[in-house]
Design a protein around this motif. Structure first.
Motif, PDB file in Angstrom:
ATOM      1  N   ILE A 141       9.175 -41.842  17.224  1.00 54.86           N
ATOM      2  CA  ILE A 141       9.607 -43.232  16.715  1.00 54.86           C
ATOM      3  C   ILE A 141       8.800 -43.678  15.872  1.00 54.86           C
ATOM      4  CG2 ILE A 141      10.280 -45.324  17.458  1.00 54.86           C
ATOM      5  CD1 ILE A 141      11.564 -44.296  19.962  1.00 54.86           C
ATOM      6  N   GLY A 142       9.260 -44.252  14.835  1.00 51.99           N
ATOM      7  CA  GLY A 142       8.581 -45.036  13.746  1.00 51.99           C
ATOM      8  C   GLY A 142       8.110 -44.012  12.706  1.00 51.99           C
ATOM      9  N   ARG A 143       8.165 -42.643  12.719  1.00 51.47           N
ATOM     10  CA  ARG A 143       7.812 -41.622  11.876  1.00 51.47           C
ATOM     11  C   ARG A 143       8.991 -41.193  11.165  1.00 51.47           C
ATOM     12  NH1 ARG A 143       5.092 -42.082  16.393  1.00 51.47           N
ATOM     13  NH2 ARG A 143       2.606 -41.957  16.761  1.00 51.47           N
ATOM     14  N   GLU A 144       8.382 -40.495   9.917  1.00 46.68           N
ATOM     15  CA  GLU A 144       9.258 -39.872   9.139  1.00 46.68           C
ATOM     16  C   GLU A 144       9.635 -38.462   9.638  1.00 46.68           C
ATOM     17  OE1 GLU A 144       8.221 -39.895   5.192  1.00 46.68           O
ATOM     18  OE2 GLU A 144       8.895 -42.073   4.653  1.00 46.68           O
ATOM     19  N   ILE A 145      10.508 -37.903   9.414  1.00 43.42           N
ATOM     20  CA  ILE A 145      10.559 -36.428   9.936  1.00 43.42           C
ATOM     21  C   ILE A 145       9.615 -35.558   9.462  1.00 43.42           C
ATOM     22  CG2 ILE A 145      12.252 -34.335   9.942  1.00 43.42           C
ATOM     23  CD1 ILE A 145      14.666 -36.236  10.385  1.00 43.42           C
ATOM     24  N   GLY A 146       9.314 -35.765   8.045  1.00 43.09           N
ATOM     25  CA  GLY A 146       8.390 -34.866   7.454  1.00 43.09           C
ATOM     26  C   GLY A 146       6.801 -35.267   8.229  1.00 43.09           C
ATOM     27  N   THR A 162      11.568 -24.843  14.450  1.00 43.67           N
ATOM     28  CA  THR A 162      12.484 -25.935  15.036  1.00 43.67           C
ATOM     29  C   THR A 162      12.831 -26.924  13.760  1.00 43.67           C
ATOM     30  OG1 THR A 162      11.445 -25.880  17.203  1.00 43.67           O
ATOM     31  CG2 THR A 162      12.605 -28.055  16.663  1.00 43.67           C
ATOM     32  N   ILE A 163      14.051 -27.282  13.764  1.00 41.05           N
ATOM     33  CA  ILE A 163      14.364 -28.078  12.601  1.00 41.05           C
ATOM     34  C   ILE A 163      15.249 -29.408  13.173  1.00 41.05           C
ATOM     35  CG2 ILE A 163      16.074 -28.292  10.817  1.00 41.05           C
ATOM     36  CD1 ILE A 163      15.162 -25.263   9.902  1.00 41.05           C
ATOM     37  N   ILE A 164      14.913 -30.504  12.891  1.00 41.57           N
ATOM     38  CA  ILE A 164      15.741 -31.487  13.095  1.00 41.57           C
ATOM     39  C   ILE A 164      16.821 -31.716  11.907  1.00 41.57           C
ATOM     40  CG2 ILE A 164      15.851 -34.045  12.983  1.00 41.57           C
ATOM     41  CD1 ILE A 164      13.105 -34.185  14.089  1.00 41.57           C
ATOM     42  N   GLY A 165      18.058 -31.350  12.483  1.00 39.95           N
ATOM     43  CA  GLY A 165      19.249 -31.246  11.511  1.00 39.95           C
ATOM     44  C   GLY A 165      19.707 -32.533  11.282  1.00 39.95           C
ATOM     45  N   ASP A 195      27.096 -45.623  14.763  1.00 37.16           N
ATOM     46  CA  ASP A 195      28.009 -44.741  13.964  1.00 37.16           C
ATOM     47  C   ASP A 195      27.543 -44.130  12.884  1.00 37.16           C
ATOM     48  OD1 ASP A 195      29.969 -44.996  16.144  1.00 37.16           O
ATOM     49  OD2 ASP A 195      30.478 -46.954  15.109  1.00 37.16           O
ATOM     50  N   GLU A 196      26.359 -44.305  12.440  1.00 41.18           N
ATOM     51  CA  GLU A 196      25.843 -43.967  11.172  1.00 41.18           C
ATOM     52  C   GLU A 196      25.041 -42.445  11.457  1.00 41.18           C
ATOM     53  OE1 GLU A 196      23.413 -45.647   7.288  1.00 41.18           O
ATOM     54  OE2 GLU A 196      23.437 -46.781   9.203  1.00 41.18           O
ATOM     55  N   ILE A 197      25.234 -41.637  10.304  1.00 46.08           N
ATOM     56  CA  ILE A 197      24.544 -40.267  10.196  1.00 46.08           C
ATOM     57  C   ILE A 197      23.586 -40.163   9.216  1.00 46.08           C
ATOM     58  CG2 ILE A 197      25.170 -37.761  10.235  1.00 46.08           C
ATOM     59  CD1 ILE A 197      28.153 -38.283  11.221  1.00 46.08           C
ATOM     60  N   PHE A 198      22.591 -39.598   9.632  1.00 40.68           N
ATOM     61  CA  PHE A 198      21.697 -39.396   8.549  1.00 40.68           C
ATOM     62  C   PHE A 198      21.353 -38.003   8.538  1.00 40.68           C
ATOM     63  CE2 PHE A 198      20.939 -43.582  10.110  1.00 40.68           C
ATOM     64  CZ  PHE A 198      20.696 -44.554   8.676  1.00 40.68           C
ATOM     65  N   MET A 199      21.431 -36.899   7.765  1.00 43.49           N
ATOM     66  CA  MET A 199      21.097 -35.682   7.752  1.00 43.49           C
ATOM     67  C   MET A 199      19.339 -35.598   7.677  1.00 43.49           C
ATOM     68  SD  MET A 199      23.858 -34.449   8.002  1.00 43.49           S
ATOM     69  CE  MET A 199      23.480 -32.801   8.113  1.00 43.49           C
ATOM     70  N   GLY A 200      19.033 -34.593   8.328  1.00 46.29           N
ATOM     71  CA  GLY A 200      17.429 -34.470   8.690  1.00 46.29           C
ATOM     72  C   GLY A 200      16.500 -34.386   7.585  1.00 46.29           C
ATOM     73  N   ASN A 211      12.244 -37.724   4.747  1.00 50.06           N
ATOM     74  CA  ASN A 211      11.921 -38.927   4.569  1.00 50.06           C
ATOM     75  C   ASN A 211      12.761 -40.040   5.547  1.00 50.06           C
ATOM     76  OD1 ASN A 211      14.202 -38.574   3.291  1.00 50.06           O
ATOM     77  ND2 ASN A 211      13.792 -40.089   1.593  1.00 50.06           N
ATOM     78  N   VAL A 212      13.410 -39.212   6.610  1.00 49.68           N
ATOM     79  CA  VAL A 212      14.392 -40.110   7.508  1.00 49.68           C
ATOM     80  C   VAL A 212      13.395 -40.708   8.678  1.00 49.68           C
ATOM     81  CG1 VAL A 212      16.128 -40.062   9.136  1.00 49.68           C
ATOM     82  CG2 VAL A 212      16.475 -39.036   7.077  1.00 49.68           C
ATOM     83  N   VAL A 213      13.322 -41.928   8.745  1.00 52.73           N
ATOM     84  CA  VAL A 213      12.567 -42.592   9.881  1.00 52.73           C
ATOM     85  C   VAL A 213      13.222 -42.683  11.198  1.00 52.73           C
ATOM     86  CG1 VAL A 213      10.895 -44.367  10.608  1.00 52.73           C
ATOM     87  CG2 VAL A 213      11.277 -43.861   8.282  1.00 52.73           C
ATOM     88  N   ILE A 214      12.849 -41.955  12.178  1.00 51.89           N
ATOM     89  CA  ILE A 214      13.453 -41.983  13.734  1.00 51.89           C
ATOM     90  C   ILE A 214      13.303 -43.423  14.231  1.00 51.89           C
ATOM     91  CG2 ILE A 214      13.580 -41.147  15.885  1.00 51.89           C
ATOM     92  CD1 ILE A 214      12.969 -38.477  14.523  1.00 51.89           C
TER      93      ILE A 214
END
Length: 463
Positions: free
Chosen positions: A394-399, A407-410, A416-421, A424-427
């Motif tokens: 949490i609070g970190r970018e996927i990268g 292992t890949i975060i897809g 209701d919002e979808i962010f592909m993995g 630069n996506v922050v969890i």
């Protein structure tokens, strides 16, 4: 985790094989000493011979110390009573039971606080029906698996000559589909996994797993080679529990025909089903299928209790013109055989059952688990909890997250919002994170990522 499995049949043995290989403390109970001896020799587990529902047998098996009881014997009544005995005498905290009879399922009041103390009911016939329905919705897919209540799906497809992306780099996918955002999770080529990068070139025959919002799947499938025309006509071989469920689910949306060997069963099916045309005969006899218009069939699905008959009838149907052929198969060796033949999809009730069970075995807040490629790979939907101080994600970018190899975060689903993995996506707290693991042995490392970080409180300074 201490896990007690009741029943050493095909499902019980496969569940035991999957869980024993993950360092769980597994005990298997069955009345067949030969089945137990074979599994005990092959797997790291303990066995107990006896009737699974008897109190003394459950006591010897360690029901009092067990964290989870999985009742998958061939008899619904045995599974139900075993859960009752485990709860009343041994206070086993979590109980899962396979219940197949529609007569029991029509009365949900039998289960729960005021009935049999079963926490999770599993019905392979229902799971297979849902699985086949998704495949029919997306003709040409090898697998279609739901996450986040159907908002996003994982699809497996085999690439074909002529696919727009075949022979091209994955980086070009955005040029082909500028309005569609998908994430390729894994590629299997000649049975070996390839970690996908932008420079990976797609080849004919690749098995590609990709994650996509449901509405974008047809466009994505077309890029890799094939998205079949909308299904109109379905033919089912076998009118048992699975065949009946499928016909009930399909007949209001498609033109459905069914072939059933038993005259008595065929008569009952014709009286029970409203729109399905039922024919009495053997699906392995080419003349029967040909006479009923197999060459005009979009999907042929063999779901009898005979694996050899399913394989043979599906091969015959494909040769006679069926556009898509599926066969219900339990044995892993047969699945490998089918996937190298003209049959398009092998349907495994065991794999569907195991996937349902695994969600209750994984550590952390795991919503959904799908076992893939005979259990070698896995896809997980996990919920992230905490904040940057107490969580590794949490609070970190996927990268920035150190993921286990392969292992890949897809994707990440937030409300209701979808962010592909993308990197630069922050969890954030409460996000549903969809992960794909090429190597299931990495699961403990993934579980640790989503477990709370324990920090020691600083010592108080003496006054």
């Amino acid at each position: 985790m201490k896990i007690l499995i009741l029943g050493a049949g095909q499902v019980g043995a496969t569940v035991a094989e999957n869980l024993a290989g993950e360092s769980h403390d597994v005990t298997l109970v069955d009345h067949n000493p030969d089945a137990l001896a074979e599994l005990e020799e092959r797997l790291d587990l303990r066995t107990v011979e006896g009737k699974a529902s008897h109190p003394d047998v459950l006591q010897r098996a360690g029901a009092r110390e067990a964290d989870l009881l999985v009742a998958v014997t061939s008899e619904d009544e045995t599974n139900m009573v075993a859960c009752q005995v485990a709860a009343s005498l041994f206070h086993t905290p979590k109980k899962i039971a396979r219940i197949r009879s529609p007569a029991f399922q029509r009365h949900p009041e039998l289960f729960g606080p005021s009935g049999f103390p079963i926490d999770v009911l599993i019905n392979p016939e229902v799971l297979v029906t849902e699985y086949v329905m998704r495949l029919i919705q997306f003709p040409g897919a090898l697998q279609v698996l739901d996450f986040a209540k159907g908002k996003i799906q994982l699809v497996a497809i085999r690439t074909f000559t002529g696919g727009p992306l075949v022979g091209h780099r994955l980086a070009e996918l955005r040029d082909h589909l500028p309005e569609t955002d998908i994430r390729v999770a894994a590629i299997f080529r000649e049975g070996k996994s390839i970690v996908p990068t932008g420079e990976t070139v797609i080849e004919v025959g690749d098995e590609v797993f990709f994650i996509s919002p449901t509405q974008d799947i047809p466009a994505a499938m077309a890029e890799f080679g094939r998205f079949g025309q909308r299904v109109k006509r379905v033919m089912l071989a076998g009118g048992g529990n699975i065949g009946l469920r499928l016909a009930n689910a399909l007949e209001n949306h498609y033109s459905v025909k069914m072939i059933e060997r038993s005259p008595e069963r065929a008569k009952l099916l014709s009286e029970t089903l409203k729109k399905t045309l039922v024919f009495c005969g053997s699906a392995t006899e080419g003349e029967i299928s040909a006479a009923e218009g197999i060459d005009q069939t979009d999907v042929f699905c063999a779901v009898t209790n005979d694996e050899e008959a399913n394989i043979l009838s599906a091969i015959l149907a494909k040769r006679q013109g069926a556009k898509l052929a599926m066969a219900l198969i339990n044995r892993a060796s047969y699945v490998d055989l089918v996937q190298s033949s003209s049959i398009d999809v092998a349907i495994s009730p065991k794999l569907a059952t195991i996937s349902r069970l695994l969600a209750y075995v994984r550590h952390g807040d795991v919503v959904t688990v799908h076992s893939l490629r005979h259990g070698a790979a896995e896809a997980i939907e996990a919920v992230a909890h905490g904040d940057k101080r107490t969580s590794r994600v949490i609070g970190r970018e996927i990268g920035e997250i150190t993921l286990p190899e392969g292992t890949i975060i897809g994707a990440v689903v937030r409300n209701d919002e979808i962010f592909m993995g993308h990197h630069n996506v922050v969890i954030e707290n409460g996000d549903h994170v969809i992960l794909f693991l090429v190597d299931k042995s990495r699961i403990p490392e993934v579980e640790r990522l989503f477990e709370p970080v324990l920090r020691r409180n600083p010592l108080r300074r003496a006054v």
